[in-house]
Design an enzyme around this catalytic site. Structure first.
Site, short mmCIF file in Angstrom:
data_model
loop_
_atom_site.label_atom_id
_atom_site.label_comp_id
_atom_site.label_asym_id
_atom_site.label_seq_id
_atom_site.Cartn_x
_atom_site.Cartn_y
_atom_site.Cartn_z
N ASP A 67 69.51 70.89 -73.81
CA ASP A 67 71.70 70.74 -74.92
C ASP A 67 72.51 69.67 -74.70
OD1 ASP A 67 72.84 72.24 -76.86
OD2 ASP A 67 74.02 73.64 -75.32
N GLY A 68 73.18 69.86 -76.12
CA GLY A 68 73.84 68.34 -76.53
C GLY A 68 75.27 68.76 -76.83
N GLU A 97 70.99 66.49 -78.42
CA GLU A 97 70.30 67.46 -78.49
C GLU A 97 69.11 66.40 -78.36
OE1 GLU A 97 70.85 70.36 -78.29
OE2 GLU A 97 72.80 71.19 -79.28
N ASP A 106 68.59 75.04 -78.27
CA ASP A 106 69.54 75.81 -79.19
C ASP A 106 69.03 75.41 -80.68
OD1 ASP A 106 71.17 73.61 -78.28
OD2 ASP A 106 72.30 75.64 -77.37
N HIS A 152 74.63 80.22 -76.94
CA HIS A 152 75.55 81.13 -77.07
C HIS A 152 75.42 82.75 -77.01
CE1 HIS A 152 77.85 77.69 -76.60
NE2 HIS A 152 77.16 77.29 -78.59
N ASP A 186 74.47 74.08 -71.60
CA ASP A 186 75.26 73.53 -72.42
C ASP A 186 76.80 73.44 -71.16
OD1 ASP A 186 77.77 74.17 -75.15
OD2 ASP A 186 77.91 75.88 -73.45
#
Length: 157
Positions: A11-12, A50, A74, A127, A137
């Site tokens: 994740d970023g 990301e 994501d 999320h 995250d």
């Protein structure tokens, strides 16, 4: 004997776009051990973070000699970019369908070099309560905010 990597989440995050950003990676091994990584950039974009997370994940796999791997992101931008758009960009000299230069070409080229047929790219909705994605995250957001999160590294190579 080294346990095989069972799955990786990436994740970023970015505070402002552009702005300070962070990335996070969580590597799960079949024996239950975990290796977390992350980093930051002072002036960047969410998409670049990301991509940096995916690059770090693939570099880790390469160093560990552990293909194949399931990599969860994501970011539809990363997933579609690496699995759908990249061949066309390369054929067109790193131009989009509209003839414009591909954004983040430097990182796409690195991802292209690291990607192999043994990487199974999967999209995970952000999320949505997925523990691996939520942990990535949290790592990425901490780095974006200038904090050093405590990283679990129960398996070091």
């Amino acid at each position: 004997m080294n346990a095989e990597i069972s799955k990786i989440y990436t994740d970023g995050a970015c505070s402002g776009n552009p702005g300070p950003g962070g990335w996070g990676v969580v590597v799960y091994f079949g024996d239950g051990s975990v290796h977390e990584m992350g980093g930051a950039a002072a002036a960047t974009t969410n998409n670049r973070m990301e991509m940096q997370a995916a690059i770090a994940a693939l570099e880790f796999c390469q160093a560990a000699g552990h293909p194949p791997v399931i990599l969860y992101t994501d970011s539809e931008y990363v997933k579609k970019g690496i699995t759908e758009w990249l061949p066309g960009w390369k054929r067109k000299g790193w131009k989009t369908a509209q003839g414009k230069p591909v954004l983040n070409q430097d990182l796409w080229q690195v991802l292209d070099q690291l990607n192999t047929k043994s990487v199974n790219w999967q999209y995970v909705r952000g999320h949505s309560g997925n523990a691996g994605n939520e942990r990535c995250d949290a790592i990425a957001r901490a780095f974006a905010a200038g904090r050093q999160p405590e990283l679990r590294q129960s398996r070091d190579l």
